[in-house]
Structures are given as structure tokens and as C-alpha cells.
Scaffold this motif. Sequence first.
Motif, PDB file in Angstrom:
ATOM      1  N   GLU A 115      11.956  -0.510  10.203  1.00 52.87           N
ATOM      2  CA  GLU A 115      12.810  -1.569   9.686  1.00 52.87           C
ATOM      3  C   GLU A 115      12.033  -2.497   8.769  1.00 52.87           C
ATOM      4  OE1 GLU A 115      14.545  -3.091  13.223  1.00 52.87           O
ATOM      5  OE2 GLU A 115      16.145  -1.589  13.142  1.00 52.87           O
ATOM      6  N   SER A 116      10.861  -2.945   9.231  1.00 55.89           N
ATOM      7  CA  SER A 116      10.185  -3.943   8.408  1.00 55.89           C
ATOM      8  C   SER A 116       9.608  -3.316   7.140  1.00 55.89           C
ATOM      9  CB  SER A 116       9.108  -4.661   9.206  1.00 55.89           C
ATOM     10  OG  SER A 116       8.236  -3.731   9.759  1.00 55.89           O
ATOM     11  N   GLN A 158       6.617   8.403   3.836  1.00 61.74           N
ATOM     12  CA  GLN A 158       5.461   8.704   4.684  1.00 61.74           C
ATOM     13  C   GLN A 158       4.403   7.623   4.508  1.00 61.74           C
ATOM     14  OE1 GLN A 158       4.369  12.604   3.332  1.00 61.74           O
ATOM     15  NE2 GLN A 158       5.669  13.645   4.819  1.00 61.74           N
ATOM     16  N   GLN A 159       4.186   7.249   3.250  1.00 62.04           N
ATOM     17  CA  GLN A 159       3.147   6.276   2.980  1.00 62.04           C
ATOM     18  C   GLN A 159       3.503   4.928   3.606  1.00 62.04           C
ATOM     19  OE1 GLN A 159       0.410   6.976   1.920  1.00 62.04           O
ATOM     20  NE2 GLN A 159      -0.597   5.149   1.157  1.00 62.04           N
ATOM     21  N   LYS A 160       4.774   4.574   3.532  1.00 62.97           N
ATOM     22  CA  LYS A 160       5.182   3.298   4.114  1.00 62.97           C
ATOM     23  C   LYS A 160       4.978   3.315   5.624  1.00 62.97           C
ATOM     24  CE  LYS A 160       9.158   2.954   1.651  1.00 62.97           C
ATOM     25  NZ  LYS A 160      10.459   2.375   1.280  1.00 62.97           N
ATOM     26  N   THR A 182      -0.518   3.921  -3.295  1.00 65.01           N
ATOM     27  CA  THR A 182       0.795   4.250  -3.848  1.00 65.01           C
ATOM     28  C   THR A 182       0.810   5.579  -4.569  1.00 65.01           C
ATOM     29  OG1 THR A 182       0.283   3.020  -5.845  1.00 65.01           O
ATOM     30  CG2 THR A 182       1.407   1.831  -4.088  1.00 65.01           C
ATOM     31  N   ARG A 183      -0.124   6.478  -4.203  1.00 60.65           N
ATOM     32  CA  ARG A 183      -0.132   7.776  -4.889  1.00 60.65           C
ATOM     33  C   ARG A 183       1.180   8.506  -4.592  1.00 60.65           C
ATOM     34  NH1 ARG A 183      -5.069  11.661  -3.896  1.00 60.65           N
ATOM     35  NH2 ARG A 183      -6.014  10.430  -5.541  1.00 60.65           N
ATOM     36  N   GLY A 184       1.850   8.877  -5.666  1.00 60.78           N
ATOM     37  CA  GLY A 184       3.081   9.638  -5.487  1.00 60.78           C
ATOM     38  C   GLY A 184       4.193   8.832  -4.863  1.00 60.78           C
ATOM     39  N   VAL A 185       4.174   7.535  -5.064  1.00 53.05           N
ATOM     40  CA  VAL A 185       5.186   6.692  -4.436  1.00 53.05           C
ATOM     41  C   VAL A 185       6.044   6.086  -5.540  1.00 53.05           C
ATOM     42  CG1 VAL A 185       5.488   4.559  -3.124  1.00 53.05           C
ATOM     43  CG2 VAL A 185       3.743   6.212  -2.441  1.00 53.05           C
ATOM     44  N   GLU A 236       6.138  -1.682  -5.359  1.00 51.23           N
ATOM     45  CA  GLU A 236       6.271  -3.127  -5.357  1.00 51.23           C
ATOM     46  C   GLU A 236       6.197  -3.668  -3.932  1.00 51.23           C
ATOM     47  OE1 GLU A 236       9.664  -4.005  -7.615  1.00 51.23           O
ATOM     48  OE2 GLU A 236       8.644  -5.653  -8.642  1.00 51.23           O
ATOM     49  N   PHE A 237       6.935  -2.977  -3.058  1.00 53.26           N
ATOM     50  CA  PHE A 237       6.994  -3.402  -1.669  1.00 53.26           C
ATOM     51  C   PHE A 237       5.609  -3.328  -1.020  1.00 53.26           C
ATOM     52  CE2 PHE A 237       7.492  -2.443   2.804  1.00 53.26           C
ATOM     53  CZ  PHE A 237       8.319  -3.463   3.218  1.00 53.26           C
ATOM     54  N   ILE A 238       4.946  -2.210  -1.254  1.00 50.78           N
ATOM     55  CA  ILE A 238       3.628  -2.027  -0.635  1.00 50.78           C
ATOM     56  C   ILE A 238       2.658  -3.077  -1.143  1.00 50.78           C
ATOM     57  CG2 ILE A 238       1.655  -0.453  -0.564  1.00 50.78           C
ATOM     58  CD1 ILE A 238       3.709   1.847  -0.441  1.00 50.78           C
ATOM     59  N   HIS A 239       2.698  -3.321  -2.436  1.00 53.31           N
ATOM     60  CA  HIS A 239       1.813  -4.351  -2.982  1.00 53.31           C
ATOM     61  C   HIS A 239       2.082  -5.701  -2.328  1.00 53.31           C
ATOM     62  CE1 HIS A 239       0.724  -2.123  -6.964  1.00 53.31           C
ATOM     63  NE2 HIS A 239       0.320  -1.494  -5.865  1.00 53.31           N
TER      64      HIS A 239
END
Lengths: 377, 302, 506, 322
Positions: free
Chosen positions: C385-386, C406-408, C428-431, C437-440
Motif C-alpha cells: 500500500e505505501s 518488483q523494485q518497489k 530505477t533500472r527498467g522502472v 518519481e515515487f522511488i526518488h
Amino acid sequence: MSQPIELPRWIDIGVLPLVNLGMALIVAGIVVAGIGLDPLQVITLLVKGAFGSRAGIGYTLYYATTFIFTGLAVAMAFHGGLFNIGGEGQALIGGLGASLAALAFAQRLPTALMLPLMVLAAAAFGAAWAAVPAALQAWRGSHVVITTIMFNFIASALLGYLVVNVLKEPGNMTPESRSFEPSAHMPGMHEALGWLGLAWPKTPLNLSLLLALAAAVGVGLLLWKTRAGYELRTVGFSPDAAHYAGVRPRRQVMVAMMLSGALAGCVAINELAGVQHRLLMDFVAGAGFTGIAVSLIGRNHPLGIVLASLLFGALYQGGAELAFEIPGFSREMVATLQGLIVLFSGAMATVAAPTLARLYARARRPVAPKPAGVAHG
Amino acid sequence: EPAVIYDMGGKFDKSFNEAAYNGAERWKKESGKAYLDFEIANEAQREQAMRRMADKGANPIIAIGFSQGSTVEKVSKDYPKLSFAIIDSVVKNPNVESIVFKEQEGSFLVGMMAALASKSGKVGFVGGMDIPLIRRFQCGYEQGAKFANPKAEVTSNMTGTTPAAWNDPTRGAELAKAQFAKGVDVIFAAAGGTGIGVYQAAKDGGKLAIGVDSNQNHLQPGTMLTSMVKRVDVAVYSAAKKSNPGVSVLGLKEGGVDYALDKHNEKLVSADMKKKVDAAKADIIAGKIKVADYMADNACKY
Amino acid sequence: MRGINKRFGAVQANKEVTLSVSSGTVHGIVGENGAGKSTLMSILYGFYQADSGSIEIEGQPANITRSKEAIALGIGMVHQHFMLVDPLSALDNIMLGAEPDWRLQAARAEVRAKLETLMHDTGLVVRLDTPVEDLPVGERQRLEILKALYRGARILILDEPTAVLTPQETDQLFVTLRKLRANGTTILLITHKLKEILALCDKVTVMRAGAVVLDCPIAETSLDKLAEAMVGRRVNLGRDGGAAAKPGAPLLEAKHLQWHDALGVIRLADVSLTLRAGEIVGIAGVSGNGQSELLEALSGMLTPHGGELQLGAGHFTPKAWLDPARARALGLAHVPEDRHRVGLVLPFAAWESAILGHQKLGRFAGRFGWMKQSAMQADTVRMMESYDVRPRNPQLRSSKFSGGNQQKLVLAREAIVKPKVLLVGQPTRGVDIGAIEFIHGQLRAMRDAGGAVLVVSSELDEILALSDRVLVMDRGRIAGELPIDDCNEAALGRLMCGASASEQEQ
Amino acid sequence: MDEVLIGTLLASTLRVSVPLILCALAATLSERAGVIDLGLEGKMLMAAFAAGAAGATSGSLMLALLAALAVGIALSMLHAYACVSHTGDQVVAGMAITMTAAGLTVVLGIAWFKQGGQTPPLADTVRLAAWFTGAGDALQAVPLLGPALALAFFGHNVMVYLALLAVPGVWWLLYRTRLGLRLRATGENPAMVDAAGLSVKGLRYLALAFNGTLCSLAGAYLVLAQNPSFVPNMTAGRGYMALAAMIFGKWHPVGALWACLLFGFLDAVAIRLQGVTLPGVGTVPVQAIQALPYVLTVVLLAGFIGRARAPAALGVPYVKER
Ligand SMILES: Nc1ncnc2c1ncn2[C@@H]1O[C@H](COP(=O)(O)OP(=O)(O)OP(=O)(O)O)[C@@H](O)[C@H]1O
Ligand SMILES: Nc1ncnc2c1ncn2[C@@H]1O[C@H](COP(=O)(O)OP(=O)(O)OP(=O)(O)O)[C@@H](O)[C@H]1O
Ligand SMILES: [Mg+2]
Ligand SMILES: [Mg+2]
């Protein structure tokens, strides 16, 4: 071409194994026909022999008990990424452990203590016998497939020596230990059911079956409900991820192999405590190898293994019955079928996959004339 | 209907089990009835096989070979209404007929023949599994050889200590070749299927061999000096016909053991040899010659 | 080569690639990892089959289905991962598959004679009778080239030949290559080192994500242009201008880390760095310059051969190095570069992958080694969820999620324990862009919460967008350090491509 | 007397070693090309049965040999089909072959000959005759070493000499021919062999064809020379022992030869020491001698007596695309 073929899950775990089993049965049927017997008659008699009477069922379940142990043993190691071919030797040494316990303590201890002690001894000896190849693989890199094979031979030589020179009764000419006292006998199913007021013919089937089923449940819980099992499976699937997760692969190799050896060792409970009531030299009789076939067919899952054991138990019992009924039919026919099953379900497990994939694709195509028929074919 | 349970080695071992098979077949032919049979493939099967026979109502159940002793003892208790027979072992249950042989007496005779036929004065013995029963053969054979030729040397080997020793022709041949190299020129094999290898080695090496249990003279005509026949066939035949519980001991007198003479070996057995052996046979029957029984005191004293 | 397409399962390794190389030239091919360079060349060499497309050699259409046919057409290839048989001698390796005689001795004599002249002509000297496993890398490289030339290669493909060479060996190789070009050999050179392209090539092709993005004569390009083309599209993910970092106490200090691989190639020459609370440190660099090994050493997955490490209260030397379990206990989390092989167990259900490494946490532990699966699954749902992992199904197999999801999941797993130090490889390879943006944002939030974050990325944009401080790695060393305000692509590019740094060093 | 003992012991060692040598060479060839062979036992057993059955029914030595070869090679091709063409697990495939053979030989034997799985004894014309008996007799006359040498090395059947010749033969094939170079490379780095324009599949099939041939000869020897007929399970673990010998010989034909001779010697000694009481030692536990080859192999694998290096690509099916 050699790209992995994606099949729907129900085909992958439901249909493909059945197709493979079917191919093994067909080849075996050709052999049966080739030696001049009628495959249909053989199958009918086989099923009747295995399930047609309560005695037959008793024998079937008795054989199945042993195969559950060896099948679980193979699967346990497999989940840790190891191929344990040493079930045969581990079971033999497990038998040595159980017998030593029985010979040493059965005079003094009651059944309630004796049987758990025998189970412990069988498991401990089996585990110890598996620990050596495991340690050699973990620390010295010697391949467990080869070393467990070698340990089968070493086990059989060791047991031969001990039985002939140490454990044999002076007066007896047969290489076997003296009989265990009754406190070291696993109650037969007929006795146990008798206590409950149920009638059951006297067969070798004994309470070890419950132990085997408990072991199957235990293996299932261990693998999928405990941390130890989780770590074991992680190593089995991906040693790199396991390393990343802080799991020590060497320890897991030891754990997987020793559990595997312990399970194989428990064969002795069914065969020696349950039926023979003394240590024989050849009581395992290839069950360790049958375990490989059982585990392959059962897809390394306890439930699958129990079902596959039932299948093999039925084949053994039905085969023995056939050997009585039909002149010219020998129990080796079952051994042949077992080999063919390992071939088709193990080594050539994916040979049929492309065909199935094609059939499935054709069946799914809306324009296909009779999609359902093909899908079930 | 009777049932026969053969020991490891199977009913076509050309020797011990095959003798039993022949007896059963004879019964079948004469009575016109069928019988059940089963070949043990591994130790763990004995009991199952026997119980299965009993459950099928087979009667009597005839177990071939001493290894089935403990099984017969166990199973016969559970089926007091059926009768059992066991060859080569004694089981003291009221419904069991135990048939044992005086192998030493027959072995004595073939020992004599070996010593008489040997040119080198060295004769050999190849036993199967190293057990008192086989030592009994060995002891009688030795005594007979020394009786015929006090200077005779007897070389003995056992094939193994496990039941595998009954069916290992390769080892049999190797042992025979080793004995031939030492100058032995007649070998008595009391080793079940292992003997086949011994006889073949004798044939290949141009030496003589002596068969056991069945009349094995036909296996390698020309190099089979004789066979120490143990009439397991007769025992099985009569057990199938009528069971009489208790122990029967069959020796030369009872026709339970003998040496074999037929068209395959008549050229090898000279008249003189035959005369001497027959005389000894009469003396044994008359009790003038005492043949040592290894199993009486676990030692070969003669 | 025209319109070449190649797909490996789900990966489109080559997309409509068209490449033309004039004979007698050195043609450079550059591109990020996984851009499809090796695949393209392997198709030319007949090692792989293109799904579609055509090839012409010297004007003739060529149907290359097997390496044998490529060899017959005069194509030779030096693979990125050496194709050598270790226990065999150099000589045997060279003639394998092209033995002139079925008797080995005779064949050897004949080949040896030819090679003596070839070695003399090209300057590629190799000890012919030594088993390959005893040869140093440079010599193996020469051996590979010699192998191709011995087979009469007129078109020579070199896949990252200099990746394993020392500068001296590289120079030597270039001398040889120039000589070969002078003799009329056509050379295709794949490399990550742009400087080499400029120094040697006549033409250059830049690939990105399986497709050609730039194709021009060397004279019309520059290091900066190439770097930009290679690094690719400019993602519009600027810095969040606002709060500057307020670095606090050092949480992780590594000194003089050294490590060499089984071949003896030095991967970490001497790396020292410090991570402080409340900062994101970016590590830029062309991949293969020790970034992966650095991450592994810091996370305890690999034991370096030299150096020391201070992580929180723990001090470590190679004799008793950190292990992954201990690292976690000390508050270090690690998002590995390879999520398929290391970060997840693909056959596992999502929730099983989502506790990888955390299986020993107190809140998951029941009695008698039991796992509290409900707690695990609840945690997984919370992570999903988060971090907006879709589909939100903790029972689904890990392999069934797309790469970004998967990365998330991996990031969520590592973040949920609120680590003091977070090491992230290729976040973020292949994302896809939304997920990036979210991961950053998550990484920044972690910094703002006082964590120390180390980001290794081959995407310069990402480095620029995230970092408070940038270290550039080149050949196992920190080639330079720039505060973010002094950073721009050109400056980083130069450091990355070994331009200034290596010149200063030598 | 002593030289006789030594001579017969050596002769016996040779005879017992022959099936081991042939199988170990078979394993060397397939494993050098990267295919683990746990099917040796099964291939040998099936070939032995084929030889016994064909020999007994046709009375022709030639047909017996051909039948053995056909069956052994066919099994090897099955092995290749499963593992090379379909990238099946090599270990499982080998096990399957061995398990199937153990059952099938008995099933067919009983069906065809009705003798409990045995074949009828073979006529002398079907059996392999002794060679060099003349030379042996001549050598007997030589004083000192003559009798021992004569007993040890002459008067064996052709297969004994063939097996001994096969060792340099396989060595020569592996180390002196182009094919051998390619086979060895296939076991070490199939990707390179592929890149060199050679067919990995083809080479592995070929290696398995050789492997089947040698296994067949071993099986034929058991029936046509060592024993007078086929007996169920007559290989009795020799296939596994040969595998152990090959590992003990470090995947080298000459090493394998020495290992086989050592194992054969132990066997020959064990046969003779059965039940023998040695002064000072007591009765020798024959089982200990029987287990020694396996113990030695484990010890070697564990790297305690020198390191054995398996071919790098052993057991790994070759697939190009990951
Ligand atoms: N044999 C294979 N099986 C499956 N996928 C592959 C295979 N070879 C390459 N790939 C995939 O194809 C894509 C292109 O790979 P390729 O090796 O051509 O890249 P590259 O440009 O050479 O990268 P690098 O700079 O790392 O060498 C990658 O995603 C890779 O994972
Ligand atoms: N093998 C599969 N079986 C079922 N569903 C799948 C499978 N692979 C992917 N999916 C689903 O299909 C969707 C798209 O997958 P895909 O891999 O194309 O995504 P993606 O975002 O392109 O990932 P990546 O960035 O890793 O390439 C995802 O929602 C995923 O859950
Ligand atoms: Mg995608
Ligand atoms: Mg590449």
C-alpha cells in the motif's frame, strides 16, 4: 525453441505430470504386451490386488509407508537444492540405529519408551550418515550426488560386517540379528484397530503409517511455516538471495541433508520395528531409489508424495499379487515401470511441454472447432 | 494345494532350489494338481510371501532353505491349522515338518571320488555362504578325501558371508581358477548358483568339478566328475504328498544323499573308483565308518 | 545489418537495429549495460539468431545461421566474456574448431608455424604452450584476437576488449588494432570508455535500450555529445529545489577497500568513503568500474582483501568482515542491483520475498521457530500500500510482478525497517517514469528522516536528481568527488570516462 | 608357490578389472564431454542381457556381440535424447536407465527363457576363447619370473586385451586427435565450442555413442567371458564402482586404468581372503576391503589426497539463451 515454455499452472502441475505418468504406463504396457500378457488384464488384476480387499489395501499402505519416508527424504534435500541419492544407505544405517536401541534396551524398557527411542535412534543414525556427504559438499565441495552413492555402498558393507560378525546370534545361520523383544514392536494396524473394536486382517501394515503421515505433515509445516524451512527453501531456489538474506548456505546444506537422512532412517521403523522385528541386511530393498521416483511424481510436495507413495504402494502390492496370479509376471515389472516413471517424469519431464502448449494454444483459440476436447486431451 | 517358497537364488539355480522345484513338479505330474510357488528376491519378502500363501489357504507350505527357519517359526504359530515344512532347518512347532540331511555322508563319498580322480593329490572345495551347514559339507568332503588318499591336500574357500554368496558365479570362477593354479585338479562346489562359475572354470581349464544338491552332471558333460545329490526333490515331493510333523533326518541310509552316476560322467568314474566308493557307502550305512558332523560340535573332528 | 530484432523472453534486446560499417575502418559501438550491443554482435557472428532483419557482407546478402558460416565469411569475434577453455593450452584454444589436420600433433605443428608469423606481423605475442588458466588477462585478450585472425577474420568484432586491461595493455592493444586496420581489417569495437572511441574509431554508433540512437563519423562528435546520447533521454526529474541536506554524524566509514576477482583483475583498487546522517551520496560511473563490488563489500556480501569499515558501533577488517545478517542488525539496508537473482526469490510468493532478510525479526518470530505468517502478510500488504505495488496481492508469485513493481517491493522491504544506512544499487533500472518519481521521493524522505543513503546508478540524471554529493568511480577508484552544486553532466562525464582522472594519475 | 600366488592374483586382478576399465573409459568419454553418467550400470546390464539372450538363442558369438552393442548404444542415445536434446537432468536420466534396466532384463529374461531371469548357459562357441596360451606355456618354462608372468598375462580372452588396448586408444582419441580436443573442450566450455562453429549437441551425442559402445563391451564381457550366462543384476554395482574409479583416476583414461586395477586388485584379494585368518591380524573383514574403493573415492573427492578436477561444464545442460 529452447525458450522456457510458459504453461498455465493447472497444466504445469496437474496435466503435465499425468501425461508423463501416462507415457511411462504406455511404454510399460508395451513391454507387458511384448511378453505376451494382456495389459488390460494386468491393470485390472493390479488394481484389484492393490485395492480389491482389505488385506490388499493393508499391504498397499504398508509399502506406501516406506515410500513416504524415502520420498520425503528426497524432497527435503531437494528443497535445499541438493539431490540425495543416498536414501538407501541412510535407511540402512537408520535400521542399524533402531536395532541397536532395540537390542540394547528392549528387555528393560516398555513400549511407550522403546518406540520413541527407536525412532530417535533411526533418525539420528540416518542423519549422521547423511551428515558426512553434506559436510563434504559444504566445506570441501565434493558433489553430494557422487558421495551419497558411495555412501550407499559403504553403508551396505558396514552393515554386512556388523550383522555377520557382531550382531548375528551364534546359533543362527542367517545373517540377521536376534529378534527384538515385544516392547520394540510397532503395533500392527490390525492390533491397533482391534483395540478400537474394529476388525482388520493381519497385514504388515503397522502404526508407522501414522508416523509417516505425521512426518509428511511435519515436513510441510517445517518447509512452509517455519523460519528454518523458509531459509532452506531460499537456499534451494537462489543461493545468492539466501546469502543476501543473511542465511548461511553451508549450514542449510547440513540441515537439509541431515533432515533428509533422518527421514530415510525412519524406513527402519516401518520395516524392522513394524514387520521384521530383527535387523536384516537387505531390508531397504531399493526403497531409497523408489523415493526418487516418488518425489519426482509428487512434485516434491508432501501431499504429492503421499499420493505418489500410494501409487507406488499399489504398484508394489498389485505387482506382488500379479506375480502370484499370472505365471510369467514378475515383480520386476514394477521395478521397470518405476524406472520408466523416473525417466519420463524426471529426465524427460519437459519433453511433452511444447506439445501441450500447442494444444492449449489451439484450444484457447476461439475459432478452434472443438476447444474443450483438446484442452482435456 | 501345496505351496513352495524358494530361497534366494530362485528355482532355476540348477542346484538346491531347482531340486525342490523338480520335486514339486513331480508331485504336480503325479497328482495332476497345481501348486503355488514363490521366489524370494530379498530378505524382507520372506514373511510376506509365506503369509500370503497361508492366507490363500495353501497347505502344506514348504519352505526351502535354512534362511526361512525363523519365518516358518513365526508364521506357523499364526496358522496352527495349516501344516508347514522346512528344508535344512529344524523348527519345533507341532505343525511343522523339519527335513534335514546328513550332507556330510554324501560329501564323504564325493570327497573320496575327488581324491581318487585327482592326479596331483590336491583337491578343492568352494563353499557358498560361510555357515555351519556348508562347513558340514566341507568337513565330510575332507574326511572322504583323506580316507581315500591319506596324503590328499584339501584347499577350501568360502565365497562370502552374505546370501549374495549363493549366486555369484564370477567369484566362483575366480576361486576355482585360484585353486587350479595351486595345483588342485578337482573341485567340489557347494555354493548354489555360484557353482555354475566353478564348473565353467573347470571346463575352461580342463579340470574336474563336482556338483551339488541336484544332479549337475549334465551342466558340463566331460568335466563333471559327479554330483553330491541331496534329495530335496524327494523331500519336497513327500512333504507335498503327506505331511508328517516332526524332524526327519535323511542320510545315505534313507536315500537322502548320494553321489550321481549317469551317462554324462560314466567315462570319468572308473570301475575301481565305483567299487571303493560303494564299499564306503555300505560301511557308512552299516555304521562302520563314522562321518564327522560339523554342526554337532561346530568343529571338524574326524 | 538491417532491421535487426531480437527478443529474449520478455526482453527486447534489439529493436529495428540498422548498422552499416565500411570496410577497413574501426567502428565504435557504445551504450549502457543491456543496451543490446553484445546481442547485436552475436547475431552478426551467428551465435544468436535474429528474430527478423537481414545482413549483408561486402554487398552480398548473407544468411548467417551458425558461427561456422560467420567464420567462413571472414567474421571473427572476441566475446565480452572470454570464450576460452581454461585447462587447454593457448595453442589448442586457437585452433579448436579450425584444426587443419585430424591428428593433433600435426595440426599443432602447422598452426604453430602460421601463428609464429601472425604473432610477428601483428605484435600479438602469446605463450602458446601455457594453459589458458595460467595466462594473465591481457594475454588472454591477445589470444582471443589471435584466434579470430588465425581463422582469417577480415571483420573483427571486439566486445569490450579493454574492460579487463591495464592502461598499458590497452595502449598496446590499440597499437595492434591500428596495425590491423592498416592491413585492411574491419574492426567493430564495443566499449564503455568513450575516450577510447575518440582515440581509435572512424565512426561510432550509440545504442540505447536495444535501438540505435546516434550514428555518426567520429569527427562530428565529442565526448560530451556521446556521453549525453549514451546516458539517454533527459528525464524531467529535477532536484526538489527546496531543503538542502544537513549532513550530520558519519554513520558509515570505509577506508582503502580493495578487492580483486578470481582472475586477479582488480575491481576495487582503493576506495574510501564516508556516509553521514541526512545525506544522499551518489556514485556515478560507467558500469563495471567497481560500483557493484563496492556495494557488495559495504553490505557484507563480499569480503574485501584489504581495507576497513566502521558501521555504527561495529568495526570490521577483512579478517572478520561484516556479514549480511550482521549488517542488518547494525541498521544497514541494501537494495541490490539485481532484483531477480538477489533481491527476490522469483518462485516465492510476494510476501515471502517481502521478508527476505527480515525473517529473523522479532515481530515475525513465533515460538519454536514458527513464522508468524499473518504478521508477514500484513506487513507485505502495508508495504504494497505505501509503495503502491500492483497488483496488491501478497500471494502472487514474485516473478509475476513487473520490474517496476518488483523494485518497489524490494525498496519497501528495505525501507520499512527504518534503516540508518541505505545502500541502493540501480534504484530505477527498467522502472517506468511514474515509479521513478515515487522511488526518488522515498529516498529523499529517508534522507530527511536522518538516514544516510548511498545510491549507485548508471543514470546520470538520477545521480544529479538525487545526490547531495557525487563520487565518480573509475577503474576501482574514486576518480573524483563533486558537491552537487558543482555537478553537471559534462564534468561528471569527463571523470566517468577516465579523462581527467586517469590523466592526472599517470 | 609364491610366484603362482602372485601370478594368479595378477591374472585375477586383470579379469576382474576388465568391466571396470571399459566402463570407466566409457564414463571418461561422456564426462569429458560434459555428460554425467549414472547410467553405466544400466547400460552394462542391458548389454549383458542382450549378449546372453542373443547368444543363447542364436548360438553365434557375432550376433551376441552385435546385440550387446545395439542395446548399449541405443540406451546411450536415449540418454543423449533426454539430456542433450531436451536438457533433462543428467543424473536423473542415468538413474532412470539403471532402474529400468534392472527391472526390464529380468522381465524379459523370465518371459523368454523361463529360468528366473537367467539365460541358458552359452555354448562354448559363443564364449570368448583364451588367447596366447601357447606363449604362456612357453613362458612357464622360463625360470624365476616366468610362471608368474605367464599366469598373469597370457591365456586371457580377447576382451581382456581389448580393454587394455582401449586405454591407450581412448587416451589417443582424447589427446591426440582433433575430435578428442573438441570433446574435452565441450566438457569444459560448451559456449566456446559453439562459438568456434562446432555443434555441442553433435559432440555430446558422439561422446555418448562411444560411451554406449564401451559399456556394451563391458556387459558382453560379463556374459561371454566371465560367466557362462546372464544372471539377474549380474553387474552388482560395477557401474558405480567404475564411476568411482574414473573419478579416482581424475577423469583421465590412464588414471582410470590404475584406479580400476587397484579396485580389481582389492576385489581379487577380497575373494581370496574370504574367511582366511591371517597370523596377527585375525580374520580379515572382507567388507572393509570391499568398501575401500568407495571410501578412497570419497576421500579423493574431499580433496584429502590431491584434488580431482571435474570438467567445468559437467552436468550442466547447454542452453544458449538464459
Ligand atoms: N542469452 C540471453 N538470454 C536472455 N536474455 C539475454 C541473453 N543475453 C542477453 N540478454 C538480455 O538482452 C539484453 C541485452 O543484452 P546485451 O548483452 O546485448 O547488452 P550489452 O549492451 O552488451 O550490455 P553490457 O554493456 O552489459 O555488455 C539484456 O537485457 C540482457 O539481459
Ligand atoms: N509471467 C507472467 N504471468 C502473469 N502475469 C504477468 C507475467 N509477467 C508479467 N505479468 C503481468 O503483466 C503486467 C505487465 O508486465 P511487464 O513485465 O510487461 O511490465 P513492465 O512494467 O514492462 O515491467 P518491466 O519494467 O520489468 O519490463 C504486470 O502487471 C505483471 O503483473
Ligand atoms: Mg517490460
Ligand atoms: Mg555486452
